[in-house]
Write an enzyme that holds these catalytic residues in place. Structure first.
Site, short mmCIF file in Angstrom:
data_model
loop_
_atom_site.label_atom_id
_atom_site.label_comp_id
_atom_site.label_asym_id
_atom_site.label_seq_id
_atom_site.Cartn_x
_atom_site.Cartn_y
_atom_site.Cartn_z
N TYR A 10 0.78 -1.19 -0.11
CA TYR A 10 -0.13 0.12 -0.09
C TYR A 10 0.83 1.23 0.05
O TYR A 10 0.21 2.49 -0.11
CB TYR A 10 -1.05 0.06 1.16
CG TYR A 10 -1.89 -1.28 1.28
CD1 TYR A 10 -2.98 -1.43 0.23
CD2 TYR A 10 -1.74 -2.23 2.19
CE1 TYR A 10 -3.73 -2.45 0.19
CE2 TYR A 10 -2.55 -3.27 2.23
CZ TYR A 10 -3.64 -3.56 1.04
OH TYR A 10 -4.44 -4.55 1.17
N HIS B 30 -9.15 0.86 -5.66
CA HIS B 30 -8.20 0.11 -4.68
C HIS B 30 -6.73 0.71 -4.96
O HIS B 30 -6.14 0.79 -6.24
CB HIS B 30 -8.30 -1.52 -5.13
CG HIS B 30 -9.83 -1.86 -4.62
ND1 HIS B 30 -10.03 -2.30 -3.38
CD2 HIS B 30 -10.82 -2.10 -5.37
CE1 HIS B 30 -11.42 -2.67 -3.30
NE2 HIS B 30 -11.71 -2.61 -4.72
#
Length: 146
Positions: free
Chosen positions: A23, A100
């Site tokens: 991430y 996402h």
């Protein structure tokens, strides 16, 4: 001025700490500040919301229809199994763009399916934080087309 709601789901409050190899090092606060700045340059008022609780996300989606022109949504892990969030999205008339940070199709097999994408106007995956800006651009284009 158009109003857009940015909703981030479970564990996204842990950005910058959780799985930085997936991430990145950016935090939720940084993401939200960058998105508000980008929205402002487009003449859009952006409100940000994050919750680890399915019901809170559903409530916010329901409330959004009367307040915002559209939603940018990262449902987190709810993407893969929350028919309740899917039904909440399907119940409103404003467009929702699913986003996402990682490419969910390149990760573990259980992450490959999104039960929410089918009721969203579109899905953007795998572009890191930039994907949120792409979602905002796409949402604004969708609203222009309407």
């Amino acid at each position: 001025m158009k109003k857009v709601l940015l909703v981030n789901g479970p564990n996204l409050n842990r950005l910058g700490v959780r799985e930085v190899n997936v991430y990145g090092k950016g935090t939720l606060a940084t993401l939200e500040a960058d998105m508000k700045q980008e929205a402002e340059t487009m003449g859009v008022e952006l409100e940000c919301f994050q919750s680890n609780h399915e019901g809170a996300i559903i409530d916010r989606i329901h409330e959004a229809e009367d307040i915002y022109e559209g939603i940018i949504l990262n449902p987190g892990a709810f993407t893969h199994y929350s028919y309740a969030i899917r039904d909440a999205i399907a119940s409103i008339s404003i467009p929702v763009i699913e986003v996402h940070i990682s490419n969910i199709h390149q990760r573990e097999s259980f992450r490959h399916e999104s039960v929410t994408a089918a009721v969203c106007a579109g899905q953007i995956v795998g572009f890191g934080f930039y994907g949120y800006k792409l979602a905002l651009f796409a949402l604004m284009e969708k609203l222009r087309e309407a």
